[in-house]
Scaffold this motif. Sequence first.
Motif: not given
Length: 198
Positions: A161-181
């Motif tokens: 839940f925390i990671i999903e919320s953080f990914i949404k936060y990153i997307i909302s800040k218009k950052k482009k690269n997200i890698i999930v291992l």
Amino acid sequence: LAKKALEDQYFIDLLLKAEKYSAHSFFKLQAAALSEKEFIDLLRFGDILSHSINPDAKNKAYKIVSLLAEDLDKASIFKSYATAILSKLGNFPALQFLTDTLDYQEKLPFERELEKKLKEEVQKVPHEKVFFTDSQYQIFEELKLNNHFSFSGPTSLGKSFIIESFIKYIISKKKKNIIVLVPTRALINQVTLKLKKS
């Protein structure tokens, strides 16, 4: 007060009695229940412990709420204390569960209600109608502030839940690269589908 409470022999005896009663009840065995005074005293200890920054004190406050939740003969007393304890601990999912399960919304004293509202405002999950618990909020804020941050915790912490919320936060800040291992191939599909759905 919390330090004194944790060392208080009366508290230790009450907690042990509540644990034994809960275990005996689970296995349908006879056991001595807490008297009304002991019940209220244990809830009061839980309230005191919920104000502490000591993790052991907070865990004991949670334990008290969970041990006493089934004694519905004293439901109104329990609901008052449990609402105050869970609000102080910032455990909004448990507070919602309490409200839904017991079909009851306890009115807190003004200063506690104000503190709860402030926590809800600060700990609101971005772009959602839910709230982080205190622990989740601390981790989320650390993730935002650091380029490198590692954390671990039990399943109940809500790491995904925390990671999903953080990914949404990153997307909302218009950052482009997200890698999930992920550790297994099976999790690739699971995580991909979950992220697409979110």
